[in-house]
Design a protein around this motif. Structure first.
Motif, PDB file in Angstrom:
ATOM      1  N   ILE A  66      27.222  31.817  32.563  1.00  0.00           N
ATOM      2  CA  ILE A  66      28.383  32.425  33.317  1.00  0.00           C
ATOM      3  C   ILE A  66      28.251  33.906  33.291  1.00  0.00           C
ATOM      4  O   ILE A  66      27.687  34.439  32.280  1.00  0.00           O
ATOM      5  CB  ILE A  66      29.518  32.009  32.397  1.00  0.00           C
ATOM      6  N   ARG A  67      28.604  34.205  34.384  1.00  0.00           N
ATOM      7  CA  ARG A  67      28.217  35.684  34.630  1.00  0.00           C
ATOM      8  C   ARG A  67      29.511  36.622  34.477  1.00  0.00           C
ATOM      9  O   ARG A  67      29.813  37.875  34.025  1.00  0.00           O
ATOM     10  CB  ARG A  67      27.669  35.971  36.108  1.00  0.00           C
ATOM     11  N   TYR A  68      30.737  35.872  35.198  1.00  0.00           N
ATOM     12  CA  TYR A  68      32.149  36.570  35.102  1.00  0.00           C
ATOM     13  C   TYR A  68      33.077  35.426  34.507  1.00  0.00           C
ATOM     14  O   TYR A  68      33.059  34.431  35.092  1.00  0.00           O
ATOM     15  CB  TYR A  68      32.328  37.161  36.476  1.00  0.00           C
ATOM     16  N   LEU A  69      34.231  36.125  33.950  1.00  0.00           N
ATOM     17  CA  LEU A  69      35.339  35.196  33.711  1.00  0.00           C
ATOM     18  C   LEU A  69      36.411  35.436  34.257  1.00  0.00           C
ATOM     19  O   LEU A  69      37.076  36.478  34.530  1.00  0.00           O
ATOM     20  CB  LEU A  69      35.457  35.392  32.009  1.00  0.00           C
ATOM     21  N   GLY A  70      37.358  34.230  34.584  1.00  0.00           N
ATOM     22  CA  GLY A  70      38.471  34.337  35.156  1.00  0.00           C
ATOM     23  C   GLY A  70      39.557  33.266  34.501  1.00  0.00           C
ATOM     24  O   GLY A  70      39.076  32.360  33.817  1.00  0.00           O
ATOM     25  N   CYS A  71      40.625  33.233  34.854  1.00  0.00           N
ATOM     26  CA  CYS A  71      41.861  32.282  34.494  1.00  0.00           C
ATOM     27  C   CYS A  71      42.650  31.833  35.804  1.00  0.00           C
ATOM     28  O   CYS A  71      42.563  32.480  36.632  1.00  0.00           O
ATOM     29  CB  CYS A  71      42.688  32.889  33.323  1.00  0.00           C
ATOM     30  N   SER A  72      43.557  30.825  35.397  1.00  0.00           N
ATOM     31  CA  SER A  72      44.215  30.425  36.525  1.00  0.00           C
ATOM     32  C   SER A  72      45.413  29.778  36.099  1.00  0.00           C
ATOM     33  O   SER A  72      45.395  28.950  34.833  1.00  0.00           O
ATOM     34  CB  SER A  72      43.207  29.281  37.381  1.00  0.00           C
ATOM     35  N   ASN A  73      46.604  30.007  36.731  1.00  0.00           N
ATOM     36  CA  ASN A  73      47.885  29.346  36.408  1.00  0.00           C
ATOM     37  C   ASN A  73      48.249  29.751  34.789  1.00  0.00           C
ATOM     38  O   ASN A  73      49.093  29.115  34.486  1.00  0.00           O
ATOM     39  CB  ASN A  73      47.677  27.830  36.450  1.00  0.00           C
ATOM     40  N   PHE A  74      48.080  30.981  34.446  1.00  0.00           N
ATOM     41  CA  PHE A  74      48.613  31.613  33.132  1.00  0.00           C
ATOM     42  C   PHE A  74      49.891  32.412  33.376  1.00  0.00           C
ATOM     43  O   PHE A  74      49.766  33.010  34.509  1.00  0.00           O
ATOM     44  CB  PHE A  74      47.679  32.523  32.611  1.00  0.00           C
ATOM     45  N   SER A  75      50.860  32.156  32.381  1.00  0.00           N
ATOM     46  CA  SER A  75      51.826  32.911  32.307  1.00  0.00           C
ATOM     47  C   SER A  75      51.232  34.269  32.126  1.00  0.00           C
ATOM     48  O   SER A  75      50.191  34.783  31.579  1.00  0.00           O
ATOM     49  CB  SER A  75      52.850  32.763  31.313  1.00  0.00           C
TER      50      SER A  75
END
Length: 341
Positions: free
Chosen positions: A152-161
């Protein structure tokens, strides 16, 4: 195609990203979105690359992995020309560990995605949702190890509060782990809750927004009109209950304003709705989808021009809703200016 930095990272991404939810159609839910096969998907990739759009977003649950498989085949021989974003966390399998952000599930998910995509690395990997059952430290350390391993090169999230994301960022900083630089969030002219908590957080912590469903779950296509039934071909017949709920009068007030601006600009309603998003703070890229080449070319027309400040103000006014607590109270304090005027 304009490119922007993804949050606080050094990665530049196109302001439009192509979302592959319309590829495959293996499940009933995703069949309502579309069912592009490898041949059609390959043509769409060609069109995107010609327009300067080189980022493609997918997820392991899109058509039970079929969207990833199709994307892998559509970019075969040109992996170095594209950026791939994929996601995991949601259930993919019947076992007790086939869901969530545990070390067990994340490693299996990444390995599965890499195989389906036909690649040995993912440019942006995002958690599809927040797993309240797994310690955040376990999730972050697993993701950090995958970054260090080059998968993995970069990290993200989705649908977090907001607190989910802020706690994760704080723990990443405390232990020196890779941070989330992207937040794939729902945001549209008929869904502006992102502005209340997540946008100020993104500004403060340098987390860029990857906007999903910019047309309000298919409601801002220009096909829905006051006093008229849903078009026969609308995916809302099968999917409306799974997405955001929007009062009819509010929706049509916004559509009326979009219609007026579209006539002023000579653009379509979807193009205006997407262009409005591209002028909002924290937005790094807007994810567009398409059932076919014609829809794709239409959505690509959302860039290369800008709404005027007066047109933005008209759309802002039509889509404004009363803030819930504590945001309405905070807006009354002169030292807490809203991020969007």
């Amino acid at each position: 195609m304009e490119h922007r930095l993804l949050g606080g990272s050094g990665l530049k991404v196109p302001v439009l990203t192509f979302g592959t939810g319309t590829w495959g159609g293996r499940t009933a839910f995703f069949k309502a979105w579309g069912g592009s096969d490898v041949a059609e998907a390959t043509k769409m990739v060609d069109i995107c690359l010609e327009a300067g759009l080189n980022m493609f977003d997918t997820a392991d649950v899109y058509s039970d992995g079929q969207a990833e498989e199709i994307l892998g085949k559509a970019i075969e021989g040109r992996r170095d020309q594209v950026l791939i974003s994929t996601k995991a966390t949601f259930r993919l399998g019947d076992g007790p560990n086939d869901v969530g952000s545990s070390r067990h599930h994340l490693i299996r998910s990444i390995e599965g995605s890499l195989k389906r995509l036909g690649t040995d690395y993912i440019d942006l990997f995002q958690l599809h949702g927040f797993d309240a059952m797994t310690p955040i430290e376990e999730t972050l350390s697993t993701l950090d190890n995958l970054v260090k391993a080059g998968k993995i090169r970069y990290l993200g999230c989705s649908n977090f509060s907001g607190w989910h994301l802020m706690k994760s960022l704080a723990l990443a900083d405390r232990y020196g782990l890779a941070r989330y630089v992207a937040n794939q969030a729902y945001y549209s002219l008929i869904g502006r809750e992102y502005e209340w908590e997540l946008m100020p957080l993104g500004l403060d912590q340098k987390v860029g927004a990857m906007v999903w469903s910019p047309l309000g779950w298919g409601r801002l296509t220009g096909k829905l009109r006051r006093g008229q039934p849903l078009p026969e071909t609308s995916r809302l017949h099968d999917t409306a209950q799974y997405g955001p709920q929007v009062p009819d009068e509010y929706l049509f007030t916004v559509v009326d304003a979009l219609d007026a601006v579209a006539q002023e600009t000579g653009k379509s309603i979807p193009q205006v709705a997407i262009n409005w998003l591209l002028q909002r703070p924290t937005v790094s890229s807007v994810i567009i989808g398409a059932r076919n080449e014609e829809q794709l070319r239409q959505n690509l027309g959302a860039v290369g021009w800008n709404l005027t400040s007066e047109q933005v103000a008209k759309l802002d006014a039509a889509s404004k809703v009363p803030a819930i607590y504590p945001y309405w109270h905070q807006q009354g304090f002169e030292r807490n200016p809203p991020p969007v005027a």
